[in-house]
Design a protein around this motif. Structure first.
Motif, PDB file in Angstrom:
ATOM      1  N   ASP A  10      -1.991   0.113  -7.927  1.00 24.35           N
ATOM      2  CA  ASP A  10      -2.077  -1.176  -8.612  1.00 24.35           C
ATOM      3  C   ASP A  10      -0.858  -1.978  -8.170  1.00 24.35           C
ATOM      4  OD1 ASP A  10      -4.330  -0.485  -9.997  1.00 24.35           O
ATOM      5  OD2 ASP A  10      -3.263   0.101 -11.831  1.00 24.35           O
ATOM      6  N   VAL A  11      -1.084  -3.202  -7.721  1.00 21.82           N
ATOM      7  CA  VAL A  11       0.023  -4.030  -7.237  1.00 21.82           C
ATOM      8  C   VAL A  11       0.014  -5.347  -7.992  1.00 21.82           C
ATOM      9  CG1 VAL A  11       1.031  -5.190  -5.246  1.00 21.82           C
ATOM     10  CG2 VAL A  11      -0.151  -3.013  -4.924  1.00 21.82           C
ATOM     11  N   LYS A  12       1.139  -5.675  -8.597  1.00 25.89           N
ATOM     12  CA  LYS A  12       1.262  -6.959  -9.289  1.00 25.89           C
ATOM     13  C   LYS A  12       2.418  -7.724  -8.637  1.00 25.89           C
ATOM     14  CE  LYS A  12       1.110  -9.837 -12.916  1.00 25.89           C
ATOM     15  NZ  LYS A  12       0.044 -10.848 -13.025  1.00 25.89           N
ATOM     16  N   GLY A  13       2.149  -8.934  -8.142  1.00 25.60           N
ATOM     17  CA  GLY A  13       3.182  -9.751  -7.506  1.00 25.60           C
ATOM     18  C   GLY A  13       3.761 -10.756  -8.487  1.00 25.60           C
ATOM     19  N   PHE A  14       5.052 -11.015  -8.340  1.00 22.50           N
ATOM     20  CA  PHE A  14       5.760 -12.018  -9.159  1.00 22.50           C
ATOM     21  C   PHE A  14       6.461 -12.963  -8.199  1.00 22.50           C
ATOM     22  CE2 PHE A  14       5.460 -10.161 -13.406  1.00 22.50           C
ATOM     23  CZ  PHE A  14       5.009  -8.885 -13.101  1.00 22.50           C
ATOM     24  N   TYR A  15       6.102 -14.255  -8.260  1.00 18.74           N
ATOM     25  CA  TYR A  15       6.620 -15.230  -7.300  1.00 18.74           C
ATOM     26  C   TYR A  15       7.794 -15.995  -7.897  1.00 18.74           C
ATOM     27  CZ  TYR A  15       6.650 -19.521  -4.521  1.00 18.74           C
ATOM     28  OH  TYR A  15       7.022 -20.584  -3.761  1.00 18.74           O
ATOM     29  N   ASP A  16       8.890 -16.027  -7.164  1.00 24.37           N
ATOM     30  CA  ASP A  16      10.073 -16.799  -7.583  1.00 24.37           C
ATOM     31  C   ASP A  16      10.113 -18.084  -6.772  1.00 24.37           C
ATOM     32  OD1 ASP A  16      12.635 -17.551  -8.563  1.00 24.37           O
ATOM     33  OD2 ASP A  16      13.523 -16.729  -6.738  1.00 24.37           O
ATOM     34  N   SER A  17       9.806 -19.215  -7.415  1.00 23.97           N
ATOM     35  CA  SER A  17       9.704 -20.466  -6.657  1.00 23.97           C
ATOM     36  C   SER A  17      11.070 -20.934  -6.156  1.00 23.97           C
ATOM     37  CB  SER A  17       9.044 -21.559  -7.505  1.00 23.97           C
ATOM     38  OG  SER A  17       9.802 -21.760  -8.672  1.00 23.97           O
ATOM     39  N   ALA A  18      12.166 -20.525  -6.792  1.00 21.26           N
ATOM     40  CA  ALA A  18      13.498 -20.980  -6.344  1.00 21.26           C
ATOM     41  C   ALA A  18      13.820 -20.450  -4.947  1.00 21.26           C
ATOM     42  CB  ALA A  18      14.558 -20.537  -7.345  1.00 21.26           C
ATOM     43  N   THR A  19      13.383 -19.240  -4.628  1.00 18.05           N
ATOM     44  CA  THR A  19      13.711 -18.652  -3.316  1.00 18.05           C
ATOM     45  C   THR A  19      12.463 -18.276  -2.520  1.00 18.05           C
ATOM     46  OG1 THR A  19      13.850 -16.396  -4.219  1.00 18.05           O
ATOM     47  CG2 THR A  19      15.883 -17.712  -4.237  1.00 18.05           C
ATOM     48  N   ALA A  79      19.086 -12.082   2.404  1.00 17.66           N
ATOM     49  CA  ALA A  79      20.070 -13.129   2.682  1.00 17.66           C
ATOM     50  C   ALA A  79      19.774 -14.407   1.903  1.00 17.66           C
ATOM     51  CB  ALA A  79      20.066 -13.434   4.179  1.00 17.66           C
ATOM     52  N   ASP A  80      18.767 -14.381   1.070  1.00 13.53           N
ATOM     53  CA  ASP A  80      18.342 -15.630   0.425  1.00 13.53           C
ATOM     54  C   ASP A  80      18.281 -15.526  -1.094  1.00 13.53           C
ATOM     55  OD1 ASP A  80      16.103 -13.802   0.814  1.00 13.53           O
ATOM     56  OD2 ASP A  80      15.037 -15.350  -0.285  1.00 13.53           O
ATOM     57  N   HIS A  81      18.395 -14.305  -1.635  1.00 13.96           N
ATOM     58  CA  HIS A  81      18.399 -14.140  -3.095  1.00 13.96           C
ATOM     59  C   HIS A  81      19.177 -12.889  -3.451  1.00 13.96           C
ATOM     60  CE1 HIS A  81      14.984 -11.474  -2.044  1.00 13.96           C
ATOM     61  NE2 HIS A  81      15.380 -10.768  -3.089  1.00 13.96           N
ATOM     62  N   LEU A  82      19.630 -12.841  -4.707  1.00 15.24           N
ATOM     63  CA  LEU A  82      20.367 -11.682  -5.203  1.00 15.24           C
ATOM     64  C   LEU A  82      19.361 -10.663  -5.741  1.00 15.24           C
ATOM     65  CD1 LEU A  82      22.462 -13.979  -5.070  1.00 15.24           C
ATOM     66  CD2 LEU A  82      23.411 -13.173  -7.230  1.00 15.24           C
ATOM     67  N   SER A  83      19.674  -9.387  -5.547  1.00 14.71           N
ATOM     68  CA  SER A  83      18.823  -8.325  -6.093  1.00 14.71           C
ATOM     69  C   SER A  83      19.151  -8.091  -7.562  1.00 14.71           C
ATOM     70  CB  SER A  83      19.056  -7.029  -5.319  1.00 14.71           C
ATOM     71  OG  SER A  83      18.482  -5.946  -6.024  1.00 14.71           O
ATOM     72  N   ALA A  84      18.090  -7.830  -8.347  1.00 16.84           N
ATOM     73  CA  ALA A  84      18.290  -7.492  -9.765  1.00 16.84           C
ATOM     74  C   ALA A  84      18.228  -5.990  -9.991  1.00 16.84           C
ATOM     75  CB  ALA A  84      17.228  -8.192 -10.618  1.00 16.84           C
ATOM     76  N   ALA A  85      18.306  -5.206  -8.907  1.00 18.62           N
ATOM     77  CA  ALA A  85      18.098  -3.749  -9.058  1.00 18.62           C
ATOM     78  C   ALA A  85      19.043  -3.105 -10.076  1.00 18.62           C
ATOM     79  CB  ALA A  85      18.192  -3.069  -7.692  1.00 18.62           C
ATOM     80  N   PRO A  86      20.358  -3.411 -10.093  1.00 14.76           N
ATOM     81  CA  PRO A  86      21.212  -2.738 -11.088  1.00 14.76           C
ATOM     82  C   PRO A  86      20.821  -3.079 -12.527  1.00 14.76           C
ATOM     83  CG  PRO A  86      22.532  -3.708  -9.336  1.00 14.76           C
ATOM     84  CD  PRO A  86      21.137  -4.228  -9.165  1.00 14.76           C
ATOM     85  N   VAL A 259      20.181 -21.148   1.767  1.00 13.21           N
ATOM     86  CA  VAL A 259      21.122 -21.748   0.804  1.00 13.21           C
ATOM     87  C   VAL A 259      22.036 -20.684   0.187  1.00 13.21           C
ATOM     88  CG1 VAL A 259      21.270 -23.013  -1.382  1.00 13.21           C
ATOM     89  CG2 VAL A 259      19.458 -23.575   0.271  1.00 13.21           C
ATOM     90  N   LEU A 260      21.470 -19.508  -0.093  1.00 17.13           N
ATOM     91  CA  LEU A 260      22.232 -18.488  -0.836  1.00 17.13           C
ATOM     92  C   LEU A 260      22.766 -17.362   0.046  1.00 17.13           C
ATOM     93  CD1 LEU A 260      20.163 -18.128  -4.150  1.00 17.13           C
ATOM     94  CD2 LEU A 260      22.180 -19.534  -3.688  1.00 17.13           C
ATOM     95  N   ILE A 261      22.818 -17.553   1.380  1.00 16.71           N
ATOM     96  CA  ILE A 261      23.168 -16.390   2.219  1.00 16.71           C
ATOM     97  C   ILE A 261      24.528 -15.803   1.864  1.00 16.71           C
ATOM     98  CG2 ILE A 261      23.966 -17.800   4.187  1.00 16.71           C
ATOM     99  CD1 ILE A 261      22.965 -15.496   6.034  1.00 16.71           C
ATOM    100  N   LEU A 262      25.534 -16.637   1.636  1.00 15.67           N
ATOM    101  CA  LEU A 262      26.874 -16.078   1.412  1.00 15.67           C
ATOM    102  C   LEU A 262      26.963 -15.343   0.066  1.00 15.67           C
ATOM    103  CD1 LEU A 262      28.888 -18.931   3.124  1.00 15.67           C
ATOM    104  CD2 LEU A 262      28.527 -16.623   3.997  1.00 15.67           C
ATOM    105  N   PRO A 263      26.491 -15.939  -1.042  1.00 18.35           N
ATOM    106  CA  PRO A 263      26.454 -15.151  -2.277  1.00 18.35           C
ATOM    107  C   PRO A 263      25.561 -13.915  -2.166  1.00 18.35           C
ATOM    108  CG  PRO A 263      26.036 -17.475  -2.730  1.00 18.35           C
ATOM    109  CD  PRO A 263      26.081 -17.334  -1.247  1.00 18.35           C
ATOM    110  N   ALA A 264      24.371 -14.096  -1.589  1.00 21.18           N
ATOM    111  CA  ALA A 264      23.385 -13.008  -1.598  1.00 21.18           C
ATOM    112  C   ALA A 264      23.904 -11.783  -0.857  1.00 21.18           C
ATOM    113  CB  ALA A 264      22.068 -13.486  -0.977  1.00 21.18           C
ATOM    114  N   VAL A 265      24.439 -11.983   0.337  1.00 21.59           N
ATOM    115  CA  VAL A 265      24.859 -10.818   1.124  1.00 21.59           C
ATOM    116  C   VAL A 265      26.034 -10.106   0.459  1.00 21.59           C
ATOM    117  CG1 VAL A 265      25.741 -10.046   3.351  1.00 21.59           C
ATOM    118  CG2 VAL A 265      23.909 -11.737   3.261  1.00 21.59           C
ATOM    119  N   GLN A 266      26.953 -10.878  -0.133  1.00 23.18           N
ATOM    120  CA  GLN A 266      28.104 -10.230  -0.781  1.00 23.18           C
ATOM    121  C   GLN A 266      27.683  -9.338  -1.945  1.00 23.18           C
ATOM    122  OE1 GLN A 266      31.937 -12.683  -1.198  1.00 23.18           O
ATOM    123  NE2 GLN A 266      30.406 -14.203  -0.609  1.00 23.18           N
TER     124      GLN A 266
END
Ligand code: GSH
Ligand code: FE2
Length: 292
Positions: A10-19, A79-86, A259-266
């Motif tokens: 079962d696959v459910k997708g969630f779209y983030d329009s900001a990124t 390189a374009d968004h931050l991960s919410a994994a933690p 837009v978010l490469i520098l924050p995202a990668v760090q």
């Protein structure tokens, strides 16, 4: 690679329009075990503030479906968004995993950001580092990892049952393929990775990491190997490596940095965690001047 006994996840997708990112909850309907692929931590760069609306939507779905999360999978260091994994690990459990070549990405960006001496470049910030061909389980479903570099050195495709989570390799047929101009990216390498993805059975369902809605069409994130082979505007069957590399290299020269490469990668090179706080208790991000 598909073993016949596998049921469809079962696959459910969630779209983030900001990124323009799609995150997935992938579940085994029999055991209700699940993985979350490529989660997003919302980030307001103007205020330097993170928010958890996108992640909380995933949590609400997981709880509503009574799923148990075993894995928090990253296809690559985005390189374009931050991960919410933690954050998701804290709320839902699960192991944070990425490709073993994250070590190369960490070595590169440790230098770019002149990270603190204690920043480890052996991937230890993650709970698991996947190798090419490695198998893993989500309940009764079997997953197989394919190392599909080119966009970044550590990119993975997760093949789970009849579905593949392909990260930034291919996009929908009408948009083409991922850029190859980030540090460690390479267009010829991406071409070879894409041919591997396209050698999966034609009916394999492919799930995109992004959709940039060419021509303003409605967002889409699912296609098949057969559709990509027939119609991908960059790499449909018949397009050779040299032609692809020339096209990709020319296109990459026209693209601005995300837009978010520098924050995202760090953040993402730390498995989604913030840099160690300064002596005032606040975490800071750096902007390297005139380097990238
Ligand atoms: N405008 C987007 C661009 C994001 C971007 O560069 N996306 C990458 C994937 S991380 C890509 O491969 N884009 C392909 C392209 O635009 O051709 C942003 O600022 O976030
Ligand atoms: Fe990416």
């Amino acid at each position: 690679m598909l073993t016949g006994v596998e049921t469809r996840p079962d696959v459910k997708g969630f779209y983030d329009s900001a990124t323009s990112t799609i995150s997935y909850v992938v579940a085994d309907p029999e055991t209700r075990r699940a993985a979350i692929v490529d989660s997003v931590l919302d980030f307001d760069v103007k205020a330097g503030r993170t928010r958890t609306k996108s992640a909380d939507d995933l949590i609400a779905y997981v709880k509503g479906q009574r799923l148990t999360v075993d894995w928090l999978l990253e296809t690559h260091a985005h390189a374009d968004h931050l991960s919410a994994a933690p954050y998701l690990k804290e709320k839902l459990g699960g192991r944070i995993a990425i490709g073993e070549h994250i070590k190369t990405v960490q070595q590169t960006f440790k230098k770019v950001f002149n990270a603190e001496p204690g920043f480890a470049t052996d991937g230890r910030q993650f709970d698991h580092l996947f190798k090419d061909g490695e198998k893993f389980r989500i309940g009764n479903l079997e997953g197989v990892v394919m190392h599909t570099p080119g966009h970044t050195p550590a990119c993975l495709t997760y093949v789970i049952g009849n579905s593949a989570f392909i990260g930034d390799t291919l996009f929908m047929p009408d948009y083409g393929t991922a850029r190859c101009d980030f540090p460690g990216g390479d267009a010829a390498t991406l071409y070879r990775s894409i041919r591997r993805v396209l050698s999966l059975p034609p009916e394999t369902r492919l799930f995109m990491c992004h959709d940039y809605q060419p021509g303003g069409r409605p967002v889409k994130w699912q296609t098949t190997v057969a559709e990509e082979r027939a119609g991908n505007i960059h790499v449909r069957d018949g397009v050779g490596e040299a032609e692809f590399v020339a096209m990709r290299t020319a296109r990459d020269k026209t693209l601005e940095m995300p837009v978010l490469i520098l924050p995202a990668v760090q953040i993402n090179m730390r498995a989604g965690r913030f840099p160690p706080p300064d002596d005032n208790g606040v975490s800071y991000l750096k902007l390297p001047l005139n380097l990238l």
